[in-house]
Design an enzyme around this catalytic site. Structure first.
Site, mmCIF file in Angstrom:
data_model
loop_
_atom_site.group_PDB
_atom_site.id
_atom_site.type_symbol
_atom_site.label_atom_id
_atom_site.label_comp_id
_atom_site.label_asym_id
_atom_site.label_seq_id
_atom_site.Cartn_x
_atom_site.Cartn_y
_atom_site.Cartn_z
ATOM 1 N N ASP A 47 0.835 -1.190 0.000
ATOM 2 C CA ASP A 47 0.000 0.000 0.000
ATOM 3 C C ASP A 47 0.880 1.253 0.000
ATOM 4 O OD1 ASP A 47 -2.688 1.297 0.471
ATOM 5 O OD2 ASP A 47 -1.635 1.957 2.286
ATOM 6 N N GLU A 101 1.793 -0.317 -5.024
ATOM 7 C CA GLU A 101 0.835 0.737 -5.356
ATOM 8 C C GLU A 101 1.676 1.996 -5.568
ATOM 9 O OE1 GLU A 101 -3.387 2.388 -3.668
ATOM 10 O OE2 GLU A 101 -1.722 2.329 -2.255
#
Length: 688
Positions: free
Chosen positions: A345, A381
């Site tokens: 993330d 990401e």
């Protein structure tokens, strides 16, 4: 009193050796570290032990007779000087960053904050002297590791199909799963879930955060919760509510069951920030252990954090001990629990140093050289909220990346936006303009149209606007520009023509996703017509809005997805290990060829015509035994006369079409492409 021995500085955390437990905690700036032992309920502090040894910043000690099941925490003392980034407060019980299992939940109270909360703008400079122990979860000493037993499926990247899911959300409403295990790891290993995953043909399930996470105080005050879990409290411990049995072995058994079914497990991990928030956040762990080492402070003003994540803080991944914590965590999940990969993330934050993002950051090098992690799938990401916060295509070889541009371009193309044909073609062909350097491969692009963050597929074709009122933020949260189209009516409707169009648009999106070069990622529930009622930011909806609704499952759509997965697995032409470049094979066919609707090679005029929304593309497999794939697309709202491109090496057979109105197979024959449609043909080499 337990007998304290010197112990060892590594491994960090609490490690039982059969006779006693070694405790090791890193704090480079502390003046003392006290280990606090608690009773079985975690309510009474039974003993305090000062760790006298400190080796290279790691405080350690060994206690005989301390066995698995013992609850513990730490008190760390040092200078209280928040303006200098030092926030030591021995009144606060702190969680072990290496805790393997937790007992209890955070009980929100002002005593959890290192400073005295008030309206004073300098409140964070004043130490709070209340004891926080009774409001804190405790770490639990665990027995030695129990490894997963089943061999890993070891799916090759080109054949990977990812299914993004939430442990709780996927299973809470499944009618065949026993009520007592819904929302847990045990439910994921239920035959009802596994058989469904096999039916739709996915090869990997990517689980949203399963590390123990904190519930935000402001959400609980609104009777909501941090449902998604991007608020990590412990990187080595699972979220307790996901353990139906309460035993860590439940995770390993679930991974084994998925492996036995040929399905890999990828974890969405949040090493970019923690649940402690900004300088006004609580003191639960890292902030009180060694704030200056664990977090990135604002340059020149260490009282404040460099909020690169939008979540209040960012871990200082350039610090060797913080980097070691991340690496130790990754290796634990990969080796002990058998996890096959990780999705990072806000991975841009992980690679930031004082000069901004650096693709050669030491943490990335550490991952890419590690003998365990190099066998794992690593997915970044590629954005955060800091300066230069969008770096798609900038990660080093060895990482795949969530391709947000693929999502946006594909949505705009099928919504009928003009001038999208060339951009769409680039994304359809694995975004080689972004990823084809330094010997990267097509699987560097993880393609997705929907993900947890945003509309579901059903809502993408049903809503023009977000409807996040249930989040309690006056519909101000969530993205405003979703590139969605409601097909003529906002929200649910009984109009048959609109429902038919929406169903066809879903098939268009899914067919595009599965036939694109690169790696497809499907959002759990999209194959079931799952809706979030127009909510595009369901992070706080631990209820029917956020859970997958199995009641509305459409068997025809499920089978359609399964057929797309089968085609992708069987045809190397669309699951290639190399980028298509237009080079010729031994039969004189290029690995990719683009055609206009007349069956002629695309011209510059065709590519640059903003009104052109239809074309065809032929992908040829790298091996002579495979079959070519021809895809004809029409994203316009009108029928388009067309011809199958003439390719004298192939005999074409229609495999599927999204209007569900088959058209002729013959090369050169005139046909009509229905509005907003895709036709997929298989090409077999003609013997000569």
């Amino acid at each position: 009193m337990s007998t304290l021995k010197e112990g060892r500085p590594y491994p960090r955390g609490a490690h039982f050796d059969g006779k006693g437990t070694n405790f090791a905690l890193f704090s480079d700036h502390a003046s003392s570290v006290t280990l606090c032992l608690f009773d079985a309920q975690g309510e009474s502090e039974t003993e305090r032990v000062t760790l006298k040894e400190c080796t290279n910043g790691v405080w350690h000690g060994y206690l005989e007779g301390i066995k698995p099941g013992q609850l513990y925490g730490y008190r760390v003392d040092g200078v209280w000087a928040p303006a200098e980034g030092l926030r030591f407060n021995h009144n606060k019980l702190l969680l072990d960053p290496y805790a393997r299992k937790l007992s209890g939940q955070i009980k929100w109270d002002n005593a959890l904050f290192g400073y005295t909360i008030s309206d004073d703008p300098d409140a964070d400079l004043h130490m709070d002297e209340r004891d926080s122990a009774k409001f804190m979860p405790k770490a639990i000493v665990v027995k030695p590791d129990v490894l997963t037993k089943s061999p890993k499926p070891d799916i090759r990247w080109p054949k990977t199909i990812i299914y993004e899911a939430h442990v709780r959300g996927l299973t809470m409403q499944h009618p065949l799963i026993p009520n007592d295990i819904r929302g847990t790891f045990a439910a994921l290993s239920d035959s009802a879930i596994i058989s469904h995953l096999q039916r739709i043909g996915v090869t990997a399930i990517e689980l949203m955060p399963i590390h123990a996470f904190a519930q935000d105080r402001h959400l609980l005050d609104r009777n909501l919760s941090n449902y998604w879990g991007y608020n990590t409290l412990a990187y080595f411990a699972p979220e307790p509510s996901y353990l139906g049995s309460g035993a860590l072995e439940e995770i390993a058994k679930t991974v084994d069951a998925l492996h036995d079914a040929g399905i890999e497990v990828i974890l969405d991990v949040v090493y970019n920030h923690t649940c402690e928030g900004n300088h006004l956040g609580p003191t639960l762990c890292w902030k009180g252990i060694d704030n200056l080492s664990y977090y990135k402070e604002l340059p020149g003003n260490p009282r404040y954090y460099d909020n690169l994540t939008g979540c209040g803080n960012a871990l200082n991944t350039s610090h060797p001990k913080v980097m070691q914590m991340i690496m130790d965590s990754l290796r634990l999940w990969a080796s002990v629990y058998g996890v096959d990969g990780f999705r990072f993330d806000l991975a841009l934050t992980l690679g930031r140093n004082e000069n901004g993002f650096n693709r050669d950051h030491a943490l990335f090098h550490a991952m890419l050289q590690d003998p365990i992690l190099t066998r794992c799938k690593l997915i970044a990401e590629p954005w955060d909220v800091g300066p230069g916060g969008f770096q798609l295509g900038s990660f080093p070889p060895g990482f795949s990346e969530w391709n947000g541009d693929y999502r946006d371009v594909t949505r705009q193309f099928w919504a009928g936006k003009e001038g999208m044909l060339s951009r769409f073609a680039s994304r359809f062909a694995a975004s080689s303009d972004l990823f084809n350097d330094q010997h990267r491969r097509p699987w560097s692009s993880v393609n997705f149209i929907t993900a947890h963050d945003g509309f579901t597929l059903h809502d993408l074709v049903s809503y023009n606007e977000k409807h996040n009122e249930a989040n309690g933020e006056n519909n101000q949260d969530g993205a405003n520009d979703n590139h969605s189209w409601n097909c003529g009516h906002e929200g649910e409707t009984d109009q048959e023509d609109i429902l038919a169009l929406r169903a066809q648009q879903k098939r268009n999106f899914l067919t595009t996703l599965f036939l694109s070069q690169g790696i497809p990622m499907l959002l759990a529930g999209d194959e079931l017509n799952n809706s979030q009622q127009g909510n595009n930011n369901a992070y706080c909806q631990d209820n029917e809005i956020g859970w997958v609704n199995w009641e509305n499952a459409d068997d025809a759509l499920i089978d359609f997805v399964g057929e797309l997965a089968r085609l992708r697995k069987e045809h190397n032409a669309i699951s290639r290990a190399e980028f298509v470049t237009g080079k010729l094979n031994e039969h004189g066919n290029s690995d990719v060829a683009w055609f206009n609707v007349n069956g002629e090679p695309m011209s510059n005029e065709d590519w640059n015509d903003p009104c052109n929304k239809a074309m065809a593309v032929k992908f040829v497999p790298p091996d002579k035994t495979g079959h070519a794939i021809l895809v004809m697309l029409n994203a316009s709202h009108v029928t388009v006369p067309a011809r199958i491109p003439y390719c004298d090496s192939y005999d074409w057979k229609l495999l599927l079409d999204t209007p569900l109105k088959p058209i002729p197979n013959q090369q050169g024959e005139e046909l009509v492409l229905e509005p907003r449609s895709i036709y997929v043909y298989e090409g077999r080499l003609i013997s000569r």
